[in-house]
Write a protein that holds these residues in place. Structure first.
Motif, PDB file in Angstrom:
ATOM      1  N   VAL A  32     -30.574 -60.350  28.134  1.00  0.00           N
ATOM      2  CA  VAL A  32     -29.565 -59.346  27.808  1.00  0.00           C
ATOM      3  C   VAL A  32     -28.478 -59.383  28.869  1.00  0.00           C
ATOM      4  CG1 VAL A  32     -29.107 -56.915  27.351  1.00  0.00           C
ATOM      5  CG2 VAL A  32     -31.347 -57.885  26.779  1.00  0.00           C
ATOM      6  N   GLU A  33     -27.228 -59.596  28.445  1.00  0.00           N
ATOM      7  CA  GLU A  33     -26.092 -59.649  29.371  1.00  0.00           C
ATOM      8  C   GLU A  33     -24.833 -59.198  28.650  1.00  0.00           C
ATOM      9  OE1 GLU A  33     -23.438 -59.744  32.130  1.00  0.00           O
ATOM     10  OE2 GLU A  33     -25.555 -60.062  32.626  1.00  0.00           O
ATOM     11  N   LEU A  34     -24.105 -58.275  29.252  1.00  0.00           N
ATOM     12  CA  LEU A  34     -22.920 -57.706  28.619  1.00  0.00           C
ATOM     13  C   LEU A  34     -21.656 -58.541  28.851  1.00  0.00           C
ATOM     14  CD1 LEU A  34     -21.581 -55.365  27.074  1.00  0.00           C
ATOM     15  CD2 LEU A  34     -21.369 -54.158  29.266  1.00  0.00           C
ATOM     16  N   PRO A  36     -18.986 -61.261  28.859  1.00  0.00           N
ATOM     17  CA  PRO A  36     -18.832 -62.431  27.976  1.00  0.00           C
ATOM     18  C   PRO A  36     -18.937 -63.777  28.692  1.00  0.00           C
ATOM     19  CG  PRO A  36     -17.155 -60.780  27.497  1.00  0.00           C
ATOM     20  CD  PRO A  36     -17.833 -60.335  28.754  1.00  0.00           C
ATOM     21  N   PHE A  52     -28.728 -61.617  24.004  1.00  0.00           N
ATOM     22  CA  PHE A  52     -28.180 -60.385  23.447  1.00  0.00           C
ATOM     23  C   PHE A  52     -26.969 -60.011  24.292  1.00  0.00           C
ATOM     24  CE2 PHE A  52     -32.516 -60.473  22.087  1.00  0.00           C
ATOM     25  CZ  PHE A  52     -32.601 -59.732  20.908  1.00  0.00           C
ATOM     26  N   GLN A  53     -25.768 -60.306  23.803  1.00  0.00           N
ATOM     27  CA  GLN A  53     -24.570 -59.958  24.560  1.00  0.00           C
ATOM     28  C   GLN A  53     -24.170 -58.527  24.200  1.00  0.00           C
ATOM     29  OE1 GLN A  53     -20.991 -62.392  24.088  1.00  0.00           O
ATOM     30  NE2 GLN A  53     -19.847 -60.714  25.058  1.00  0.00           N
ATOM     31  N   GLN A  54     -24.786 -57.600  24.869  1.00  0.00           N
ATOM     32  CA  GLN A  54     -24.535 -56.192  24.597  1.00  0.00           C
ATOM     33  C   GLN A  54     -25.018 -55.336  25.758  1.00  0.00           C
ATOM     34  OE1 GLN A  54     -27.496 -56.727  21.184  1.00  0.00           O
ATOM     35  NE2 GLN A  54     -27.726 -54.525  21.562  1.00  0.00           N
ATOM     36  N   ASP A  55     -24.618 -54.084  25.730  1.00  0.00           N
ATOM     37  CA  ASP A  55     -25.042 -53.121  26.736  1.00  0.00           C
ATOM     38  C   ASP A  55     -26.559 -52.942  26.622  1.00  0.00           C
ATOM     39  OD1 ASP A  55     -25.632 -50.724  28.175  1.00  0.00           O
ATOM     40  OD2 ASP A  55     -23.581 -50.028  27.885  1.00  0.00           O
ATOM     41  N   THR A  58     -28.228 -50.235  24.587  1.00  0.00           N
ATOM     42  CA  THR A  58     -28.263 -50.295  23.114  1.00  0.00           C
ATOM     43  C   THR A  58     -29.359 -51.226  22.607  1.00  0.00           C
ATOM     44  OG1 THR A  58     -26.704 -52.158  22.945  1.00  0.00           O
ATOM     45  CG2 THR A  58     -25.764 -49.954  23.113  1.00  0.00           C
ATOM     46  N   VAL A  59     -30.152 -51.771  23.506  1.00  0.00           N
ATOM     47  CA  VAL A  59     -31.209 -52.718  23.133  1.00  0.00           C
ATOM     48  C   VAL A  59     -32.555 -52.002  23.100  1.00  0.00           C
ATOM     49  CG1 VAL A  59     -32.398 -54.858  23.758  1.00  0.00           C
ATOM     50  CG2 VAL A  59     -29.942 -54.640  24.160  1.00  0.00           C
TER      51      VAL A  59
END
Length: 398
Positions: A32-34, A36, A52-55, A58-59
């Protein structure tokens, strides 16, 4: 059952931690890494890992566990550390990212991995003590045995002086922190610290980032590129002695804000020394004013590639960005790959030992259908005979 040790990463950055996990024989299932550029760099170097490119907030643990095949041996996390860093300690404001440390506890509760490893800056144990205590209480409440300490990465073979907070936790078992393998003054079996020369002594002839862009991009030169120095910094670098602090420069060549008894950052406008570990590599690793990042001999700072080697990234590691600033952030924010490997191996050995010592149920013997049918018939027949034998005798009519 698979013999693989499965890991999931939180705040994975550009993949330095993943290099260490892989070298320690973990298979990374998800990350998981926000950011880009960091997420793209991770994906470019670690094929087959679901990014998972997201905050992270939210995971859900269910999603990560599903990608991992339902079994997670290790949850590895490197939460943002800027809010606890000594470099930001003079600022009174709180960093909104500080609470992200608690996401490790939330996802640990949702996924129940066998082990947890988390790293951060030493300031987490002081400036962030309230959050650390909250995290430790959470982990203990769901069955983890927690150990933590502040370790020096140079003590484990990294050619860099960099102190890191490390937390290890096992679900019902202890994971001890590793013992040093290197020392500044080695005694017994300890090896001497690895040096700047060991890591980058074979490289020379870096070109400027501007020139690299004109000739096809930094990647074409394996990111062995530097920033263009200002005329003032050229003079400062000529006067800088390897290993000396910037405060040792003649006062008239220092910036005006560093004159007249300046008591601030002393580790700037300096050169690295060939025969010592490097200073801590940060996101400012190619900027002379942001640390002791001058090359030990040449009239330049260290290159992005040299900074990556001092962070023990592989020599061919890709940086999937066209921006010098982003590449420096990926390198400077990373956990040194070799140090990550040492910590991950400590976790793997503890997990393996726990798995081996866990009580196992004896497997039930398999019985063929024919034998099962015959046994059932015999039991039915026996039951019938028993019922006839036990039936009361009929009275004769008189």
């Amino acid at each position: 059952m698979s013999n693989k040790f499965i890991a999931v990463e939180l705040f994975s950055g550009g993949g330095g931690l993943a290099v260490g996990l892989r070298n320690a024989k973990f298979s990374v299932a998800a990350a998981v890494e926000l950011a880009p550029h960091a997420a793209a760099t991770f994906a470019a170097n670690h094929k087959g890992v679901r990014v998972f490119q997201q905050d992270v907030r939210t995971v859900g643990g269910k999603s990560l566990k599903k990608v991992a095949g339902g079994k997670i041996d290790l949850l590895a996390a490197c939460p943002p550390c800027q809010g606890f860093s000594s470099l930001t300690s003079k600022y009174a404001r709180e960093d909104e990212r500080n609470d992200l440390v608690l996401e490790v506890g939330r996802l640990a509760a949702e996924m129940k991995p066998a082990a947890i490893m988390m790293e951060n800056v030493p300031g987490l144990a002081h400036r962030g003590k309230k959050l650390l205590d909250q995290l430790v209480r959470k982990l203990k409440s769901i069955g983890y045995i927690v150990n933590w300490d502040v370790l020096q990465v140079a003590d484990f073979g990294v050619p860099q002086l960099r102190r890191r907070f490390v937390l290890l936790a096992g679900l019902g078992f202890e994971i001890k922190l590793p013992k040093p393998t290197h020392a500044r003054v080695p005694i017994g079996k300890l090896k001497p610290y690895r040096t700047v020369r060991d890591a980058i002594g074979h490289l020379d002839g870096a070109i400027t980032f501007t020139e690299a862009k004109d000739r096809g991009g930094a990647a074409r030169f394996n990111w062995h590129v530097v920033r263009t120095l200002s005329p003032e910094n050229v003079i400062r670098l000529k006067l800088a002695k390897p290993g000396a602090q910037g405060q040792e420069l003649p006062e008239h060549v220092r910036p005006s804000c560093h004159q007249n008894g300046y008591k601030g950052f002393s580790n700037v406008y300096g050169r690295l020394s060939w025969d010592q570990p490097s200073a801590t590599i940060t996101a400012g690793c190619t900027t002379l004013s942001k640390g002791r990042f001058g090359h030990p001999k040449e009239q330049r700072t260290i290159s992005l590639r040299e900074a990556a080697l001092l962070q023990t990234f592989p020599a061919n590691y890709k940086f999937d960005t066209e921006h010098m600033e982003r590449a420096c952030e990926i390198v400077g924010n990373a956990l040194p790959c070799l140090f990550a490997e040492v910590i991950a191996r400590q976790c793997r050995l503890a997990i393996a030992k726990q798995t081996k010592s866990a009580p196992r149920q004896k497997p039930r013997a398999r019985v063929s259908r024919a034998k099962a049918g015959k046994a059932l018939a015999e039991r039915i027949g026996a039951a019938g005979r028993t019922s006839k034998t036990n039936r009361p005798a009929k009275k004769r009519a008189r």
